[in-house]
Motif scaffolding. Structure first.
Motif, PDB file in Angstrom:
ATOM      1  N   LYS A   2      -5.883  16.884 -13.432  1.00  0.00           N
ATOM      2  CA  LYS A   2      -6.985  16.502 -12.705  1.00  0.00           C
ATOM      3  C   LYS A   2      -6.709  16.043 -11.208  1.00  0.00           C
ATOM      4  CE  LYS A   2      -9.442  14.206 -15.768  1.00  0.00           C
ATOM      5  NZ  LYS A   2     -10.429  13.508 -16.342  1.00  0.00           N
ATOM      6  N   PRO A   3      -7.702  16.434 -10.262  1.00  0.00           N
ATOM      7  CA  PRO A   3      -7.368  15.840  -8.756  1.00  0.00           C
ATOM      8  C   PRO A   3      -7.366  14.225  -9.082  1.00  0.00           C
ATOM      9  CG  PRO A   3      -9.456  17.361  -8.854  1.00  0.00           C
ATOM     10  CD  PRO A   3      -8.894  17.197 -10.295  1.00  0.00           C
ATOM     11  N   VAL A   4      -7.031  13.636  -8.042  1.00  0.00           N
ATOM     12  CA  VAL A   4      -6.876  12.270  -7.911  1.00  0.00           C
ATOM     13  C   VAL A   4      -8.110  11.713  -7.254  1.00  0.00           C
ATOM     14  CG1 VAL A   4      -6.025  10.530  -6.461  1.00  0.00           C
ATOM     15  CG2 VAL A   4      -4.551  11.529  -8.021  1.00  0.00           C
ATOM     16  N   LYS A   5      -8.886  10.842  -7.648  1.00  0.00           N
ATOM     17  CA  LYS A   5     -10.367  10.595  -6.897  1.00  0.00           C
ATOM     18  C   LYS A   5      -9.957   9.372  -6.024  1.00  0.00           C
ATOM     19  CE  LYS A   5     -12.872  13.024 -10.048  1.00  0.00           C
ATOM     20  NZ  LYS A   5     -13.412  12.931 -11.432  1.00  0.00           N
ATOM     21  N   GLY A  36      -4.336  17.838  -6.966  1.00  0.00           N
ATOM     22  CA  GLY A  36      -5.319  17.792  -6.030  1.00  0.00           C
ATOM     23  C   GLY A  36      -5.805  16.401  -5.710  1.00  0.00           C
ATOM     24  N   ILE A  37      -6.311  16.243  -4.253  1.00  0.00           N
ATOM     25  CA  ILE A  37      -6.704  15.016  -3.840  1.00  0.00           C
ATOM     26  C   ILE A  37      -8.235  15.220  -3.247  1.00  0.00           C
ATOM     27  CG2 ILE A  37      -6.647  13.252  -2.069  1.00  0.00           C
ATOM     28  CD1 ILE A  37      -3.592  13.653  -2.060  1.00  0.00           C
ATOM     29  N   GLU A  38      -9.131  14.444  -3.994  1.00  0.00           N
ATOM     30  CA  GLU A  38     -10.623  14.628  -3.684  1.00  0.00           C
ATOM     31  C   GLU A  38     -11.437  13.498  -3.276  1.00  0.00           C
ATOM     32  OE1 GLU A  38     -13.932  15.966  -6.606  1.00  0.00           O
ATOM     33  OE2 GLU A  38     -12.094  17.204  -7.211  1.00  0.00           O
ATOM     34  N   ILE A  75      -8.215   5.425  -5.988  1.00  0.00           N
ATOM     35  CA  ILE A  75      -7.455   5.061  -4.886  1.00  0.00           C
ATOM     36  C   ILE A  75      -8.738   4.708  -3.687  1.00  0.00           C
ATOM     37  CG2 ILE A  75      -5.947   5.633  -2.856  1.00  0.00           C
ATOM     38  CD1 ILE A  75      -4.680   7.816  -4.369  1.00  0.00           C
ATOM     39  N   ILE A  76      -8.628   3.563  -3.260  1.00  0.00           N
ATOM     40  CA  ILE A  76      -9.603   3.016  -2.312  1.00  0.00           C
ATOM     41  C   ILE A  76      -8.790   3.170  -1.080  1.00  0.00           C
ATOM     42  CG2 ILE A  76     -10.980   0.918  -1.336  1.00  0.00           C
ATOM     43  CD1 ILE A  76     -12.333   2.329  -3.569  1.00  0.00           C
ATOM     44  N   HIS A  99      -5.473   1.421  -6.569  1.00  0.00           N
ATOM     45  CA  HIS A  99      -4.775   1.362  -5.470  1.00  0.00           C
ATOM     46  C   HIS A  99      -5.455   1.542  -4.222  1.00  0.00           C
ATOM     47  CE1 HIS A  99      -1.503   2.198  -8.354  1.00  0.00           C
ATOM     48  NE2 HIS A  99      -2.525   2.859  -8.958  1.00  0.00           N
ATOM     49  N   VAL A 100      -4.720   0.878  -3.286  1.00  0.00           N
ATOM     50  CA  VAL A 100      -5.418   0.667  -2.173  1.00  0.00           C
ATOM     51  C   VAL A 100      -4.508   1.349  -0.678  1.00  0.00           C
ATOM     52  CG1 VAL A 100      -6.301  -0.809   0.078  1.00  0.00           C
ATOM     53  CG2 VAL A 100      -6.575  -1.290  -2.628  1.00  0.00           C
ATOM     54  N   VAL A 101      -5.281   2.115  -0.066  1.00  0.00           N
ATOM     55  CA  VAL A 101      -4.458   2.481   1.273  1.00  0.00           C
ATOM     56  C   VAL A 101      -5.330   2.058   2.395  1.00  0.00           C
ATOM     57  CG1 VAL A 101      -3.927   4.530   2.768  1.00  0.00           C
ATOM     58  CG2 VAL A 101      -3.564   4.577   0.326  1.00  0.00           C
ATOM     59  N   THR A 102      -4.612   1.521   3.471  1.00  0.00           N
ATOM     60  CA  THR A 102      -5.427   0.714   4.445  1.00  0.00           C
ATOM     61  C   THR A 102      -4.676   0.960   6.029  1.00  0.00           C
ATOM     62  OG1 THR A 102      -6.366  -0.987   5.486  1.00  0.00           O
ATOM     63  CG2 THR A 102      -4.516  -1.532   4.175  1.00  0.00           C
ATOM     64  N   ALA A 103      -5.453   1.083   6.848  1.00  0.00           N
ATOM     65  CA  ALA A 103      -4.964   1.038   8.366  1.00  0.00           C
ATOM     66  C   ALA A 103      -4.951  -0.066   9.152  1.00  0.00           C
ATOM     67  CB  ALA A 103      -5.521   2.410   9.174  1.00  0.00           C
ATOM     68  N   ASN A 104      -5.511  -1.102   8.473  1.00  0.00           N
ATOM     69  CA  ASN A 104      -5.997  -2.439   8.845  1.00  0.00           C
ATOM     70  C   ASN A 104      -4.838  -3.417   9.198  1.00  0.00           C
ATOM     71  OD1 ASN A 104      -7.229  -4.642   9.314  1.00  0.00           O
ATOM     72  ND2 ASN A 104      -9.100  -4.376   8.026  1.00  0.00           N
ATOM     73  N   LYS A 105      -4.168  -3.332  10.308  1.00  0.00           N
ATOM     74  CA  LYS A 105      -3.048  -4.131  10.606  1.00  0.00           C
ATOM     75  C   LYS A 105      -3.617  -5.680  10.672  1.00  0.00           C
ATOM     76  CE  LYS A 105      -4.657  -2.124  14.182  1.00  0.00           C
ATOM     77  NZ  LYS A 105      -4.774  -0.590  14.931  1.00  0.00           N
ATOM     78  N   ALA A 106      -4.937  -6.100  11.318  1.00  0.00           N
ATOM     79  CA  ALA A 106      -5.070  -7.428  11.345  1.00  0.00           C
ATOM     80  C   ALA A 106      -5.279  -7.796   9.989  1.00  0.00           C
ATOM     81  CB  ALA A 106      -6.680  -7.290  12.043  1.00  0.00           C
TER      82      ALA A 106
END
Ligand SMILES: NC(=O)C1=CN([C@@H]2O[C@H](COP(=O)(O)OP(=O)(O)OC[C@H]3O[C@@H](n4cnc5c(N)ncnc54)[C@H](O)[C@@H]3O)[C@@H](O)[C@H]2O)C=CC1
Ligand SMILES: N[C@@H](CC=O)C(=O)O
Ligand code: NA
Length: 438
Positions: A2-5, A36-38, A75-76, A99-106
């Motif tokens: 199943k795709p990752v949500k 898949g990534i959805e 994944i958030i 799990h978390v992915v962020t672009a927030n360097k601050a």
């Protein structure tokens, strides 16, 4: 399988780019990730659906906590920015086992130690490749690609907005405010653009890089930070006459007494590759004891370049989710219980060379007073450039390049020079690094 949500928080410059790249390259990305990534649920206060084809098929909430609490999501991806509610959202996602992915360097630079501890305890990943150098895979390169090395130092042009401003001022003689407005329109600048021009954004990124390079906790409050708002077109031109470019540089070096951690405008010899990194492009020069100098270059800001790094992190997390969850790369490259307490050096103890610009009255003896003050503090001079006074003017600009000296000694010398009767205004001081990686 199943795709990752995925739950996507923020549909602005980076969130929009992430949505579009994931959709456009879905097949290729799934082949890389192994499944898949959805994106199944997004949150935004405002967004432009005309720039997000396909968004109508996805639930979009205005309350980001609804996404973080959505039990379907694995994944958030946090692309809201700022400290709050980003911090609360990330901690709640971790608490919910996501799990978390962020672009927030601050967020990472100020609260990363706490966030990583929570993630470690919960057994989830927090990935932040987009937080430094936009699309350049610099976190991965330092954390994994250079794992064999003792990193000696690193130097980076790590703010796209600032580099864009300095480049346009130099090449086209444009005004600072005008170029900044263009950087904002292009989506490069932070929500508060003083973060870009005063070096705070670069200091966030340097804090993260230094932790990964030297295995120390994140210590943003100890980073010396100086912006580019006082750089004049004259300084840029004089530096050019002497064979240098002025760049806004983040610099970190391990010394026997501690770690240097500093962001400030810097003269760099124009023959260095990094001195020729222009516009929104970023570059990071990393010197490892085994590999020697390495240079990483790419777009430091912008929608799809940054999305490229966000999606790479989503793929990484997906692979780990799918394979062995115990075998993870530590957040700060070194195991959490192996971080060292090497001190960060106070700025007064840091050694660099300097560019000084003085405004002297056109009288005999002024220059010898200045050179005496420098000689008394054992500051040796590499070059002096005395400009002709403008027609009818009684003041002349004098430019001095010095050899390396501590910031403390230079502070004393500048105070003594400014106290001279025939010196007017403040002395302009820009640090100079030869960045000789041989
Ligand atoms: N713009 C760039 O080139 C880069 C940005 N970043 C980082 O990426 C993050 C996002 O930046 P941008 O995309 O430029 O910002 P942006 O301002 O373009 O987008 C922010 C999005 O978040 C939404 N939002 C804001 N507060 C919210 C809340 N409380 N609840 C729900 N939605 C909310 C807004 O409606 C918007 O859709 C920031 O941390 C920034 O530092 C990192 C690298 C490059
Ligand atoms: N405002 C930042 C965005 C990327 O990190 C920059 O200009 O570099
Ligand atoms: Na990056």
């Amino acid at each position: 399988m199943k795709p990752v949500k995925v739950g996507l928080l923020g549909l602005g410059t980076v969130g929009g780019g992430t949505f579009n790249v994931l959709r456009r390259n879905a097949e290729e990305i799934a082949r890389r990730a192994g499944r898949g990534i959805e994106i199944v649920h997004a949150a935004a206060r405002e967004y432009d659906p005309t720039r997000l084809p396909g968004i109508e098929g996805i639930q979009v909430s205005d309350d980001a906590f609804k996404v973080v609490d959505d039990p379907d999501i694995d994944i958030i991806v946090e692309l809201i920015g700022g400290y709050s509610p980003a911090k609360e959202l990330v901690l709640r996602a971790i608490e919910n086992g996501k799990h978390v992915v962020t672009a927030n360097k601050a967020l990472i630079a100020l609260h990363g130690n706490e966030i990583f501890k929570a993630a470690q305890d919960k057994g989830v990943m927090v990935a932040f490749e987009a937080a430094v150098g936009g699309g350049i895979p610099i976190i991965k390169a330092v954390r994994e690609g250079l794992a064999a090395n003792q990193i000696e130092w690193l130097a980076g042009i790590i703010n796209g907005t600032g580099n864009f401003i300095l480049t346009e001022m130099r090449d086209k003689g444009r005004e600072f405010a005008d170029v900044l407005a263009e950087a904002q329109a292009l989506g490069y600048a932070e929500a508060d653009p003083t973060f870009d021009v005063e070096g705070i954004d670069a200091a966030h990124k340097l804090t993260i890089l230094a932790s990964i390079a030297f295995g120390v906790p994140l210590q943003f409050d100890k980073t010396y930070t100086e912006g580019i708002s006082n750089i004049t077109r004259d300084d840029v031109a004089y530096a050019g006459e002497l064979g240098y470019r002025i760049k806004h540089l983040g610099f970190s070096r391990r010394t026997p007494k501690g770690i240097e951690l500093r962001v400030h405008p810097t003269l760099i010899p124009e023959r260095r590759l990094i001195a020729n990194v222009d516009g929104v492009m970023n570059a990071v020069l990393v010197k490892g004891d085994a590999v020697g100098p390495t240079l990483y270059y790419g777009a430091g800001a912008g929608s799809e370049p940054t999305a490229s790094a966000v999606v790479a992190d989503i793929v990484d997390v997906t692979r780990v989710l799918t394979a062995d969850p115990e075998n993870r790369v530590p957040h700060l490259a070194f195991q959490p219980d192996a971080l060292s307490d090497t001190p960060i050096l106070p700025m007064e103890a840091v050694e660099t060379a300097y560019y000084l610009r003085l405004c002297a009255q056109d009288k005999p003896g002024v220059l010898s007073d200045v050179t005496r003050i420098l000689a008394e503090r054992e500051i040796s001079i590499e070059a002096i450039l005395q400009k002709e006074p403008a027609e009818g003017a009684t003041r002349v600009p004098v430019i001095i390049l010095t050899h390396r000296v501590t910031e403390g000694a230079m502070n004393e010398a500048i105070a003594a020079i400014e106290a001279l009767q025939h010196i007017e205004d403040k002395v302009t001081r820009i640090r100079l690094e030869h960045l000789d990686a041989s």
